[in-house]
Design a protein around this motif. Structure first.
Motif, mmCIF file in Angstrom:
data_model
loop_
_atom_site.group_PDB
_atom_site.id
_atom_site.type_symbol
_atom_site.label_atom_id
_atom_site.label_comp_id
_atom_site.label_asym_id
_atom_site.label_seq_id
_atom_site.Cartn_x
_atom_site.Cartn_y
_atom_site.Cartn_z
ATOM 1 N N TYR A 199 0.782 -1.260 -0.148
ATOM 2 C CA TYR A 199 0.056 -0.208 0.118
ATOM 3 C C TYR A 199 0.633 1.313 -0.238
ATOM 4 O O TYR A 199 0.410 2.132 -0.713
ATOM 5 N N ALA A 200 1.988 1.300 0.852
ATOM 6 C CA ALA A 200 2.868 2.447 0.753
ATOM 7 C C ALA A 200 4.384 1.754 0.962
ATOM 8 O O ALA A 200 4.646 1.113 1.380
ATOM 9 N N ALA A 201 5.127 2.889 0.377
ATOM 10 C CA ALA A 201 6.549 2.848 0.792
ATOM 11 C C ALA A 201 7.167 4.099 1.019
ATOM 12 O O ALA A 201 6.419 5.163 0.919
ATOM 13 N N SER A 202 8.299 4.317 1.878
ATOM 14 C CA SER A 202 8.777 5.413 2.221
ATOM 15 C C SER A 202 10.331 5.494 1.821
ATOM 16 O O SER A 202 10.956 4.241 1.610
ATOM 17 N N LEU A 203 11.045 6.625 1.618
ATOM 18 C CA LEU A 203 12.337 6.822 1.022
ATOM 19 C C LEU A 203 13.427 7.150 2.093
ATOM 20 O O LEU A 203 12.749 7.965 3.028
ATOM 21 N N ASN A 204 14.419 6.613 2.065
ATOM 22 C CA ASN A 204 15.533 7.162 3.003
ATOM 23 C C ASN A 204 16.559 7.351 2.257
ATOM 24 O O ASN A 204 16.877 7.500 1.013
ATOM 25 N N PHE A 205 17.518 8.149 2.910
ATOM 26 C CA PHE A 205 18.824 8.386 2.266
ATOM 27 C C PHE A 205 19.711 7.516 1.658
ATOM 28 O O PHE A 205 20.067 7.509 0.655
ATOM 29 N N LEU A 206 19.410 6.271 2.331
ATOM 30 C CA LEU A 206 19.957 5.008 2.031
ATOM 31 C C LEU A 206 19.551 4.471 0.479
ATOM 32 O O LEU A 206 20.335 4.125 -0.465
ATOM 33 N N ASP A 207 18.358 5.140 0.127
ATOM 34 C CA ASP A 207 17.922 4.746 -1.162
ATOM 35 C C ASP A 207 18.513 5.504 -2.285
ATOM 36 O O ASP A 207 18.364 5.306 -3.424
ATOM 37 N N GLU A 258 3.102 6.592 -9.848
ATOM 38 C CA GLU A 258 3.683 6.948 -11.229
ATOM 39 C C GLU A 258 4.753 7.963 -10.937
ATOM 40 O O GLU A 258 5.458 8.580 -11.898
ATOM 41 N N GLN A 259 4.611 8.836 -9.777
ATOM 42 C CA GLN A 259 5.680 9.669 -9.563
ATOM 43 C C GLN A 259 6.858 9.450 -8.894
ATOM 44 O O GLN A 259 7.358 10.242 -7.972
ATOM 45 N N VAL A 260 7.429 8.101 -8.688
ATOM 46 C CA VAL A 260 8.568 7.869 -7.901
ATOM 47 C C VAL A 260 9.693 8.580 -8.196
ATOM 48 O O VAL A 260 10.501 8.890 -7.302
ATOM 49 N N ARG A 261 9.841 8.902 -9.178
ATOM 50 C CA ARG A 261 11.298 9.575 -9.705
ATOM 51 C C ARG A 261 11.038 11.072 -8.996
ATOM 52 O O ARG A 261 12.044 11.415 -8.362
ATOM 53 N N ASP A 262 10.072 11.687 -9.130
ATOM 54 C CA ASP A 262 9.915 13.074 -8.382
ATOM 55 C C ASP A 262 10.122 12.780 -6.702
ATOM 56 O O ASP A 262 10.755 13.712 -6.254
ATOM 57 N N ALA A 263 9.561 11.741 -6.219
ATOM 58 C CA ALA A 263 9.668 11.419 -5.084
ATOM 59 C C ALA A 263 11.265 11.331 -4.530
ATOM 60 O O ALA A 263 11.798 12.049 -3.630
ATOM 61 N N TYR A 264 11.994 10.521 -5.342
ATOM 62 C CA TYR A 264 13.317 10.598 -5.060
ATOM 63 C C TYR A 264 14.026 11.930 -5.423
ATOM 64 O O TYR A 264 15.063 12.079 -4.516
ATOM 65 N N LEU A 320 27.100 1.389 -2.805
ATOM 66 C CA LEU A 320 26.206 0.296 -2.795
ATOM 67 C C LEU A 320 25.960 -0.523 -4.057
ATOM 68 O O LEU A 320 25.321 0.234 -4.996
ATOM 69 N N GLU A 321 26.411 -1.570 -4.260
ATOM 70 C CA GLU A 321 26.236 -2.093 -5.560
ATOM 71 C C GLU A 321 24.670 -2.541 -5.696
ATOM 72 O O GLU A 321 24.317 -3.440 -4.992
ATOM 73 N N LYS A 322 23.990 -1.862 -6.700
ATOM 74 C CA LYS A 322 22.653 -2.666 -7.103
ATOM 75 C C LYS A 322 22.479 -3.053 -8.631
ATOM 76 O O LYS A 322 23.356 -2.461 -9.518
ATOM 77 N N SER A 323 21.773 -4.119 -8.674
ATOM 78 C CA SER A 323 21.851 -4.794 -10.292
ATOM 79 C C SER A 323 20.571 -3.998 -10.907
ATOM 80 O O SER A 323 19.581 -4.181 -10.325
ATOM 81 N N PRO A 324 20.900 -3.944 -12.295
ATOM 82 C CA PRO A 324 19.693 -3.732 -12.904
ATOM 83 C C PRO A 324 18.555 -4.613 -13.013
ATOM 84 O O PRO A 324 18.791 -6.095 -12.678
ATOM 85 N N GLY A 325 17.378 -4.223 -12.911
ATOM 86 C CA GLY A 325 16.208 -5.177 -12.779
ATOM 87 C C GLY A 325 15.667 -5.281 -11.269
ATOM 88 O O GLY A 325 14.597 -5.917 -11.096
ATOM 89 N N LEU A 326 16.333 -4.744 -10.464
ATOM 90 C CA LEU A 326 16.176 -4.840 -9.015
ATOM 91 C C LEU A 326 15.097 -3.760 -8.646
ATOM 92 O O LEU A 326 14.726 -2.734 -9.206
ATOM 93 N N ILE A 327 14.054 -4.198 -8.005
ATOM 94 C CA ILE A 327 13.079 -3.268 -7.477
ATOM 95 C C ILE A 327 13.534 -2.524 -6.242
ATOM 96 O O ILE A 327 14.255 -3.380 -5.302
ATOM 97 N N THR A 328 13.628 -1.458 -6.287
ATOM 98 C CA THR A 328 14.177 -0.510 -5.277
ATOM 99 C C THR A 328 13.296 -0.377 -4.143
ATOM 100 O O THR A 328 11.956 -0.795 -3.946
ATOM 101 N N GLY A 329 13.707 0.398 -3.091
ATOM 102 C CA GLY A 329 12.911 0.657 -1.905
ATOM 103 C C GLY A 329 13.249 -0.302 -0.730
ATOM 104 O O GLY A 329 13.005 -1.454 -0.873
ATOM 105 N N CYS A 330 13.511 0.285 0.477
ATOM 106 C CA CYS A 330 13.531 -0.390 1.525
ATOM 107 C C CYS A 330 12.563 -0.551 2.609
ATOM 108 O O CYS A 330 12.154 -1.593 3.172
ATOM 109 N N ASP A 331 11.681 0.447 2.465
ATOM 110 C CA ASP A 331 10.740 0.786 3.296
ATOM 111 C C ASP A 331 9.421 0.381 2.847
ATOM 112 O O ASP A 331 8.722 1.017 1.796
ATOM 113 N N GLY A 332 8.594 -0.477 3.310
ATOM 114 C CA GLY A 332 7.162 -0.561 2.889
ATOM 115 C C GLY A 332 6.028 -0.943 3.757
ATOM 116 O O GLY A 332 6.343 -1.683 4.926
ATOM 117 N N ALA A 333 4.610 -1.031 3.792
ATOM 118 C CA ALA A 333 3.863 -1.545 4.442
ATOM 119 C C ALA A 333 2.611 -2.142 3.539
ATOM 120 O O ALA A 333 2.440 -1.545 2.472
#
Ligand SMILES: NC(=O)c1ccc[n+]([C@@H]2O[C@H](COP(=O)([O-])OP(=O)(O)OC[C@H]3O[C@@H](n4cnc5c(N)ncnc54)[C@H](OP(=O)(O)O)[C@@H]3O)[C@@H](O)[C@H]2O)c1
Length: 355
Positions: free
Chosen positions: A45-53, A331-337, A64-77
């Motif tokens: 239902y919801a995710a939140s961003l961190n500096f870590l993201d 739809e606005q995840v890039r704006d959120a980042y 921190l190495e992240k691979s293409p195709g990875l679903i990003t975001g550490c926090d969610g409910a």
């Protein structure tokens, strides 16, 4: 459980081969695939961003190495929809939040090596309408909290909880003094936890508008760290008899640790948490810890047991995490980042993952 209720196609954000925020890609026909015996499918239902993201493309920060195709975001409910045959601790309909680190024991201490293996970094994260997580990456959510509020807890609030209530014999108490730096996720969670316990809180910020928000949450005094870069002693003077703070939550890193040590009480605790202050030429005054006879404690997030304690704590005291004024849709995840990256937010940037 309800495997057949999981849609064949849904939306999620994945990393492309391009680095940074512009490399995030909205996939419209994601599917859940095979569910392992120890995996849980969560309608998010919801995710939140961190500096870590922001790491992995943020100039000057640790990589921190992240691979293409990875679903990003550490926090969610979200809500459990289905689970593999070995999952006994969750059932369909349970409200859950994520826990960063998988496959560790409930009380196993977390260090930075484990963060590199966390969800949203090494394994798929939360910016999806249906997430598939290892059972160890979930805990039950608080009872009286919206999904948006609950989605702020996993990284920053857990870290703040560990800083203030995680060191045996040094848990923050009513009447004590706590200093937090800036108005990011960890600091605002920290001030809300400290206030809920009955402590006095002083905060720093670079913005008059954010100072007003800090005051409205109950912070007693605010210092502008741009106008007063050497804020350690002025902050100390705000405490009774200039004795200093029982707890200082240091999120600035090498840029702020010198001021933190000036502000802390004899035998008080400075918790080193982050490096949001960026790189500096300043020398880290490690001997100042000795001169001030204080404890300097490094932490990384917290244990899964502490995550459960945090959930019990927020339910007990009725804490409602402060959210940023601007809310984003899937739809606005890039704006959120970008809002997170530009440090325009107050407390937590939240993304609603469903209409
Ligand atoms: N150790 C751990 O387990 C752990 C866990 C979570 C986070 N962290 C780290 O803790 C730090 C904060 O994380 P977050 O997610 O809360 O970040 P965030 O939400 O992105 O925090 C951004 C805020 O930091 C403040 N800030 C920037 N430079 C500052 C300075 N020199 N002095 C004081 N405040 C400053 C600004 O507040 P104003 O706009 O009010 O000036 C800014 O809005 C990061 O370095 C992160 O990596 C560590």
């Amino acid at each position: 459980m309800a495997f057949d209720e999981i849609p064949q196609h849904f939306k999620q954000w994945e990393l492309s081969t391009t680095q940074g925020i512009d490399g995030l890609k909205l996939v419209e026909d994601a599917s859940i695939g095979k569910v392992g015996d120890e995996e849980v499918v969560v309608e998010m239902y919801a995710a939140s961003l961190n500096f870590l993201d922001l790491w992995g493309g943020h100039p000057g920060m640790l990589e921190l190495e992240k691979s293409p195709g990875l679903i990003t975001g550490c926090d969610g409910a979200g809500v459990v929809k289905a689970a593999g045959s070995a999952v006994k601790s969750f059932t369909a309909g349970d409200k859950v939040i994520t826990y960063l680190i998988s496959h560790i024991a409930d009380d196993e201490k977390v260090d930075f090596t484990k963060v590199g293996a966390s969800i949203g970094i090494a394994t798929n994260g939360t910016l999806t309408q249906y997430g598939k997580f290892h059972v160890s990456n979930l805990v039950h959510a608080p009872k009286e909290m919206s999904f948006e509020q609950a989605a702020t807890l996993p990284c920053s609030a857990l870290t703040a909880y560990n800083a203030l209530l995680g060191l045996r014999g040094r848990q923050v108490e009513k009447g004590q003094w706590v200093l937090v730096q800036g108005t990011g996720g960890v600091s605002v969670a920290g001030l809300q936890i400290a206030l809920a316990v009955g402590a006095h809180v002083v905060a720093t910020t670079s913005s008059a508008e954010k100072a007003a928000k800090l005051k409205s949450l109950g912070v007693e005094s605010v210092i502008n760290y741009r106008e007063t870069p050497e804020w350690g002693l002025p902050a100390r003077e705000l405490t009774p008899d200039n004795a200093g703070f029982d707890h200082v939550l240091d999120v600035g890193g090498e840029n702020t640790i010198g001021e933190s040590v000036k502000a802390v009480k004899t035998d008080g605790v400075v918790t080193t948490i982050g490096l949001v202050g960026g790189p500096t030429e300043k020398q880290v005054p490690i001997m100042a810890a000795s001169h001030h006879a204080c404890i300097v404690r490094g932490i990384v997030a917290g244990t899964r047991q502490q995550m459960r304690e945090l959930v019990t704590f927020v339910d007990k005291v009725g804490l409602k995490p402060a959210l940023d004024d601007v809310e984003f849709g899937i739809e606005q995840v890039r704006d959120a980042y970008w809002r997170q990256e530009k440090q325009q937010h107050f407390s937590k940037v939240v993304i609603k993952l469903r209409d």
